[in-house]
Structures are given as C-alpha cells and as structure tokens.
Design a protein around this motif. Structure first.
Motif, PDB file in Angstrom:
ATOM      1  N   UNK A  98       0.833  -1.198   0.000  1.00  0.00           N
ATOM      2  CA  UNK A  98       0.000   0.000   0.000  1.00  0.00           C
ATOM      3  C   UNK A  98       0.861   1.238   0.000  1.00  0.00           C
ATOM      4  N   UNK A  99       0.568   2.147  -0.902  1.00  0.00           N
ATOM      5  CA  UNK A  99       1.319   3.402  -0.965  1.00  0.00           C
ATOM      6  C   UNK A  99       0.723   4.390   0.022  1.00  0.00           C
ATOM      7  N   UNK A 100       1.584   4.918   0.877  1.00  0.00           N
ATOM      8  CA  UNK A 100       1.162   5.837   1.921  1.00  0.00           C
ATOM      9  C   UNK A 100       1.422   7.295   1.532  1.00  0.00           C
ATOM     10  N   UNK A 101       2.522   7.552   0.879  1.00  0.00           N
ATOM     11  CA  UNK A 101       2.870   8.915   0.501  1.00  0.00           C
ATOM     12  C   UNK A 101       3.590   8.954  -0.823  1.00  0.00           C
ATOM     13  N   UNK A 102       3.258   9.956  -1.654  1.00  0.00           N
ATOM     14  CA  UNK A 102       3.793  10.157  -2.985  1.00  0.00           C
ATOM     15  C   UNK A 102       3.250   9.071  -3.917  1.00  0.00           C
ATOM     16  N   UNK A 103       4.091   8.410  -4.706  1.00  0.00           N
ATOM     17  CA  UNK A 103       3.649   7.363  -5.640  1.00  0.00           C
ATOM     18  C   UNK A 103       4.863   6.536  -6.036  1.00  0.00           C
ATOM     19  N   UNK A 104       4.614   5.374  -6.604  1.00  0.00           N
ATOM     20  CA  UNK A 104       5.695   4.501  -7.078  1.00  0.00           C
ATOM     21  C   UNK A 104       5.274   3.898  -8.414  1.00  0.00           C
ATOM     22  N   UNK A 105       6.206   3.835  -9.345  1.00  0.00           N
ATOM     23  CA  UNK A 105       5.943   3.193 -10.638  1.00  0.00           C
ATOM     24  C   UNK A 105       6.234   1.700 -10.469  1.00  0.00           C
ATOM     25  N   UNK A 106       5.237   0.885 -10.688  1.00  0.00           N
ATOM     26  CA  UNK A 106       5.419  -0.566 -10.587  1.00  0.00           C
ATOM     27  C   UNK A 106       5.267  -1.165 -11.985  1.00  0.00           C
ATOM     28  N   UNK A 107       6.300  -1.881 -12.411  1.00  0.00           N
ATOM     29  CA  UNK A 107       6.268  -2.572 -13.694  1.00  0.00           C
ATOM     30  C   UNK A 107       6.197  -4.063 -13.405  1.00  0.00           C
ATOM     31  N   UNK A 108       5.203  -4.722 -13.984  1.00  0.00           N
ATOM     32  CA  UNK A 108       5.013  -6.168 -13.789  1.00  0.00           C
ATOM     33  C   UNK A 108       5.517  -6.921 -15.018  1.00  0.00           C
ATOM     34  N   UNK A 109       6.054  -8.096 -14.732  1.00  0.00           N
ATOM     35  CA  UNK A 109       6.565  -8.971 -15.774  1.00  0.00           C
ATOM     36  C   UNK A 109       5.964 -10.362 -15.611  1.00  0.00           C
ATOM     37  N   UNK A 110       5.919 -11.092 -16.716  1.00  0.00           N
ATOM     38  CA  UNK A 110       5.531 -12.504 -16.642  1.00  0.00           C
ATOM     39  C   UNK A 110       6.625 -13.321 -17.315  1.00  0.00           C
ATOM     40  N   UNK A 111       6.809 -14.512 -16.781  1.00  0.00           N
ATOM     41  CA  UNK A 111       7.797 -15.428 -17.376  1.00  0.00           C
ATOM     42  C   UNK A 111       7.191 -16.073 -18.602  1.00  0.00           C
ATOM     43  N   UNK A 112       7.948 -16.092 -19.687  1.00  0.00           N
ATOM     44  CA  UNK A 112       7.454 -16.691 -20.925  1.00  0.00           C
ATOM     45  C   UNK A 112       8.312 -17.874 -21.373  1.00  0.00           C
ATOM     46  N   UNK A 113       9.341 -18.224 -20.587  1.00  0.00           N
ATOM     47  CA  UNK A 113      10.165 -19.391 -20.923  1.00  0.00           C
ATOM     48  C   UNK A 113       9.522 -20.641 -20.309  1.00  0.00           C
ATOM     49  N   UNK A 114      10.065 -21.803 -20.649  1.00  0.00           N
ATOM     50  CA  UNK A 114       9.493 -23.067 -20.139  1.00  0.00           C
ATOM     51  C   UNK A 114      10.083 -23.491 -18.795  1.00  0.00           C
ATOM     52  N   UNK A 115      10.920 -22.661 -18.222  1.00  0.00           N
ATOM     53  CA  UNK A 115      11.548 -22.887 -16.908  1.00  0.00           C
ATOM     54  C   UNK A 115      12.449 -24.130 -16.880  1.00  0.00           C
ATOM     55  N   UNK A 116      12.901 -24.552 -18.043  1.00  0.00           N
ATOM     56  CA  UNK A 116      13.727 -25.761 -18.134  1.00  0.00           C
ATOM     57  C   UNK A 116      15.192 -25.490 -17.787  1.00  0.00           C
ATOM     58  N   UNK A 117      15.682 -24.279 -18.012  1.00  0.00           N
ATOM     59  CA  UNK A 117      17.082 -23.948 -17.741  1.00  0.00           C
ATOM     60  C   UNK A 117      17.225 -23.317 -16.364  1.00  0.00           C
ATOM     61  N   UNK A 118      18.021 -23.947 -15.537  1.00  0.00           N
ATOM     62  CA  UNK A 118      18.317 -23.423 -14.197  1.00  0.00           C
ATOM     63  C   UNK A 118      19.048 -22.092 -14.325  1.00  0.00           C
ATOM     64  N   UNK A 119      18.624 -21.103 -13.558  1.00  0.00           N
ATOM     65  CA  UNK A 119      19.291 -19.813 -13.548  1.00  0.00           C
ATOM     66  C   UNK A 119      19.005 -18.944 -14.750  1.00  0.00           C
ATOM     67  N   UNK A 120      17.966 -19.275 -15.497  1.00  0.00           N
ATOM     68  CA  UNK A 120      17.638 -18.539 -16.705  1.00  0.00           C
ATOM     69  C   UNK A 120      16.136 -18.295 -16.763  1.00  0.00           C
ATOM     70  N   UNK A 121      15.719 -17.094 -17.165  1.00  0.00           N
ATOM     71  CA  UNK A 121      14.298 -16.790 -17.320  1.00  0.00           C
ATOM     72  C   UNK A 121      14.117 -15.719 -18.389  1.00  0.00           C
ATOM     73  N   UNK A 122      13.147 -15.917 -19.220  1.00  0.00           N
ATOM     74  CA  UNK A 122      12.781 -14.902 -20.193  1.00  0.00           C
ATOM     75  C   UNK A 122      11.527 -14.214 -19.672  1.00  0.00           C
ATOM     76  N   UNK A 123      11.632 -12.898 -19.496  1.00  0.00           N
ATOM     77  CA  UNK A 123      10.508 -12.114 -18.994  1.00  0.00           C
ATOM     78  C   UNK A 123       9.942 -11.237 -20.099  1.00  0.00           C
ATOM     79  N   UNK A 124       8.656 -11.023 -19.987  1.00  0.00           N
ATOM     80  CA  UNK A 124       7.965 -10.118 -20.896  1.00  0.00           C
ATOM     81  C   UNK A 124       7.235  -9.092 -20.039  1.00  0.00           C
ATOM     82  N   UNK A 125       7.366  -7.815 -20.425  1.00  0.00           N
ATOM     83  CA  UNK A 125       6.674  -6.766 -19.671  1.00  0.00           C
ATOM     84  C   UNK A 125       5.170  -6.954 -19.827  1.00  0.00           C
TER      85      UNK A 125
END
Length: 185
Positions: free
Chosen positions: A98-125
């Motif tokens: 919860x924002x109490x004072x001023x404002x914050x820009x929040x950018x959300x991402x989703x994973x679009x890779x198959x999660x098969x590679x350890x330590x690797x992720x492809x994100x899409x805004x």
C-alpha cells in the motif's frame, strides 16, 4: 467531534486475526487489501520515524523498517528516495503493498520461458502502473509477482509492505532483463 484513526497496532491485530483464519487467497486479498487501504490513507497512524529515510541505509534517501514479524505475517515500512530503483524480482509469498505517501511506478513482468534452464528466465513486460497514495498492489505467487519498482519523482515515497512470511532468509529471485540470468536476491 473526535476523529478516530486506524492505528498501526490495530492493523497488525486485524491482519494477524485474518491470517489465523487461513482464508483462501481471494478472501485474504479482499479483506487484507481493505485493511491496508485503511492504514495507508491515515499516514499519521505509522510513527514518523518509520516514514522517513534511514540514516546511512543501503539505499540513498530510502529505508526499510520492520513493523511486525509473526507466524504467517510480516509488515514493513519501505521508504524510497527520489530516483530509487529496484529491478525485477519476486517474493515467493503472497504480498500486499500500500502506498502511503507520494507514488511509485510498478512494472510487472511474466515469465514466458518453459523454466527448463536453471538460472535462466525470459521475462515479458506485462504492464506498468503508477501506484498512488491509498492504492494497494497485490503480489500473487507464481502467477503475478515479478515486479520492478521505481520512484521517478523528486520526493520520498512511503509504502507499507505486508507478506505471508518474513522475507529475511527467504529464497527469492532477481531477474536480469538484459542477460536473462536469474540470481538469488
């Protein structure tokens, strides 16, 4: 006429009671977000010491203050200095911010890779939203929780973060958008 404000200890009591009922996710977010909205709409409910930058903190002009740690519940006040940035990361627990004072820009991402590679992720805004005072952002584990936070303003932003577990020691991930590398947070 007496004005009754919603105090921090009341909020913690109400959230603790809510979590103790072990509600389903929809009920938790519905009731919990109403409680946090009530708290952040009355900034004076949180002591001023927890709404200002920490002296000598890790982030210039910022700070983080633990307000409550308990079974299934962690409450923190987070101060973002002007120009503050934290890149894409996750939490591996439910959260409400919860924002109490001023404002914050929040950018959300989703994973679009198959999660098969350890330590690797492809994100899409997915989306970017300016979260304003009195508004609450929800973090849903494994569904909608990877986010980036930016204070693009020249003023301090204050938020209340509520999580289903203490983040200290919790295995979380940081995502590098350029290299697709995933590392521990």
């Amino acid at each position: 006429m007496t004005v009754t404000r919603y105090a921090l200890d009341e909020f913690i009591h109400d959230m603790t009671d809510l979590v103790a009922t072990q509600p389903d996710q929809a009920t938790l977010f519905d009731r919990g977000s109403r409680l946090i909205e009530r708290l952040v709409r009355a900034p004076e409910s949180v002591p001023e010491a927890y709404r200002r930058p920490a002296v000598g903190g890790r982030r210039p002009g910022g700070g983080s203050y633990v307000l409550h740690r308990g079974p299934g519940l962690s409450v923190t006040s987070v101060v973002w200095g002007p120009g503050s940035h934290v890149g894409p990361h996750d939490h591996h627990t439910w959260g409400m911010i919860g924002v109490m004072g001023n404002a914050i820009q929040e950018t959300r991402f989703r994973r679009v890779d198959d999660r098969a590679r350890e330590g690797y992720a492809t994100l899409e805004k997915d989306r970017a939203v300016l979260v304003k005072p009195g508004e609450v952002s929800l973090l849903v584990p494994d569904v909608d929780e990877i986010h980036q936070l930016d204070n693009f303003s020249d003023r301090t932003t204050v938020e209340i973060h509520v999580y289903g577990t203490d983040l200290v020691g919790l295995q979380r991930c940081r995502y590098d958008l350029e290299t697709s590398k995933v590392s521990s947070y």
